[in-house]
Design an enzyme around this catalytic site. Structure first.
Site, PDB file in Angstrom:
ATOM      1  N   ALA A 157       5.844 -23.771   5.581  1.00  0.00           N
ATOM      2  CA  ALA A 157       6.860 -23.984   6.614  1.00  0.00           C
ATOM      3  C   ALA A 157       8.267 -23.896   6.035  1.00  0.00           C
ATOM      4  O   ALA A 157       8.827 -24.892   5.581  1.00  0.00           O
ATOM      5  CB  ALA A 157       6.649 -25.356   7.256  1.00  0.00           C
ATOM      6  N   ASN A 181       6.059 -26.433  13.682  1.00  0.00           N
ATOM      7  CA  ASN A 181       7.021 -26.771  14.742  1.00  0.00           C
ATOM      8  C   ASN A 181       7.162 -25.654  15.778  1.00  0.00           C
ATOM      9  O   ASN A 181       7.912 -25.792  16.742  1.00  0.00           O
ATOM     10  CB  ASN A 181       8.397 -27.125  14.150  1.00  0.00           C
ATOM     11  CG  ASN A 181       9.054 -25.945  13.463  1.00  0.00           C
ATOM     12  OD1 ASN A 181       8.541 -24.823  13.492  1.00  0.00           O
ATOM     13  ND2 ASN A 181      10.200 -26.178  12.850  1.00  0.00           N
ATOM     14  N   TYR A 184      18.264 -17.881   0.074  1.00  0.00           N
ATOM     15  CA  TYR A 184      16.819 -18.008   0.296  1.00  0.00           C
ATOM     16  C   TYR A 184      16.101 -18.201  -1.051  1.00  0.00           C
ATOM     17  O   TYR A 184      15.366 -19.179  -1.243  1.00  0.00           O
ATOM     18  CB  TYR A 184      16.293 -16.763   1.034  1.00  0.00           C
ATOM     19  CG  TYR A 184      14.789 -16.674   1.027  1.00  0.00           C
ATOM     20  CD1 TYR A 184      14.006 -17.734   1.473  1.00  0.00           C
ATOM     21  CD2 TYR A 184      14.136 -15.523   0.570  1.00  0.00           C
ATOM     22  CE1 TYR A 184      12.620 -17.660   1.449  1.00  0.00           C
ATOM     23  CE2 TYR A 184      12.759 -15.431   0.553  1.00  0.00           C
ATOM     24  CZ  TYR A 184      12.002 -16.510   0.987  1.00  0.00           C
ATOM     25  OH  TYR A 184      10.637 -16.428   0.960  1.00  0.00           O
TER      26      TYR A 184
END
Ligand code: UDP
Length: 323
Positions: free
Chosen positions: A74, A32, A141
């Site tokens: 990604a 993206n 994360y």
């Protein structure tokens, strides 16, 4: 093989795509471009711009490419940011990642190589960190990547999706063509090299009171080319599994700064700052399992070689990809 590299315009994805192409594979890249760069897309690959939040877009990419395997890079990957904005991490790394998995299952792609992280472990009870240690992440994360690893197990059990999850320690260094260029740079080595280039006045040391020999955090820095080679080996594995990926050595923040000073011949000004939330004091990998089972062997064992390759790249491309 025909490989779809999702996130192939980012730092690690771009170098993996380059290596795949060098080995004669066909590569299609889906990205993206929020973290990635158009100029980091290897010209030998085909490119489609799209976002994993858009189920149709990733579905169309997979049905057009019809890949033999997918590599999934990604995701958002900053510990500090995840402590401020957990929603972004769970939404993108888990929710949007599910769109990719569902598209893979629908198109019956046989294999997935997934970028996981040592952040799934949290502060370990012993070092080096092998795959038998419990996963106890201390930041969103790490938690988001652990959640995705668990989802992969279920997709294997229920849909027969074969996957390899590679838990990276600290990726660093560059190939001749592709290197580390984040629009907001938070990583230690590129930050230090930006000081060496005169682009930043000083580098911060986040925490000098850790229980480590010099008080600063210790990380296992692994050369990006060694990391990329592990992905190629992972493609050849028939089973689903999880592997830790580092060199087995550790360097403190101060050691990284000193080594960069030596290699660049430039003075690196430092400023001591408080600890960064979410940082475990020491992370060092045991990569014995991947060495034993997939025949992986790191070729760049020294921090010097890693920083040298990064320095070469940053000198050649002082403004990174320029976007
Ligand atoms: N770090 C630092 N100054 C910086 C960037 C990072 O002291 O400008 C420290 C950070 O707190 C951590 C280590 O360097 O202990 C590696 O951080 P990085 O962000 O490069 O990777 P991470 O380990 O978070 O994936």
């Amino acid at each position: 093989m025909k490989i779809l590299v999702v996130g192939g315009a980012g730092y690690i994805g771009s170098v993996c795509a380059e290596l795949l192409l060098n080995e004669g594979h066909d590569v299609a890249i889906f990205d993206n471009l929020t973290e990635g760069h158009r100029a980091a897309v290897d010209p030998r690959a085909t490119f489609s711009e799209g976002d994993l939040s858009d189920r149709q877009s990733i579905g169309a990419a997979i049905s057009t490419v019809r890949p033999d395997a997918v590599m999934h890079f990604a995701a958002n990957a900053l510990v500090g940011e995840s402590m401020e904005n957990p929603s972004k991490y769970f939404r993108n790394n888990v929710g949007n990642g599910l769109n990719l998995l569902d598209a893979i299952v629908e198109s019956r792609v046989a294999r997935l190589v997934f970028s996981s992280t040592c952040a799934i472990f949290g502060p370990p009870d012993r070092l080096p960190i092998d795959e038998t240690l419990p996963a106890q992440p201390i930041n969103p994360y790490g938690e988001s990547k652990l959640a995705f690893e668990k989802i992969l197990r279920w997709y294997d059990q229920i849909h027969g999706l074969k996957f390899i999850a590679l838990r990276y320690f600290n990726a660093a260094g560059a190939s001749e063509k592709f290197g580390e260029d984040h629009r907001v740079e938070t990583h230690l080595i590129p930050n230090v090299l930006q000081v060496a280039l005169g682009q930043k006045p000083e580098v911060a040391i986040f925490g000098t009171d850790y229980e480590t020999p010099d008080g600063t955090c210790i990380r296992d820095y692994i050369h990006i080319l060694d990391l990329a080679r592990a992905h190629i080996l992972a493609l050849g594995s028939k089973k689903s599994d999880f592997y830790n990926l580092g060199t087995g050595g550790g360097s403190s923040v101060r050691e990284v700064i000193d080594t960069a000073g030596k290699i660049t011949g430039r003075k690196i000004n430092v400023v001591e700052k408080p600890r960064r939330p979410g940082d475990p004091p020491r992370l060092i990998a045991s990569s014995e399992k991947i060495q034993r089972e997939l025949g992986w062997k790191p070729q760049f064992q020294s921090l010097d070689a890693i920083i040298e390759s990064a320095w070469k790249w940053h000198q050649k491309f002082p403004t990174g990809y320029g976007d």
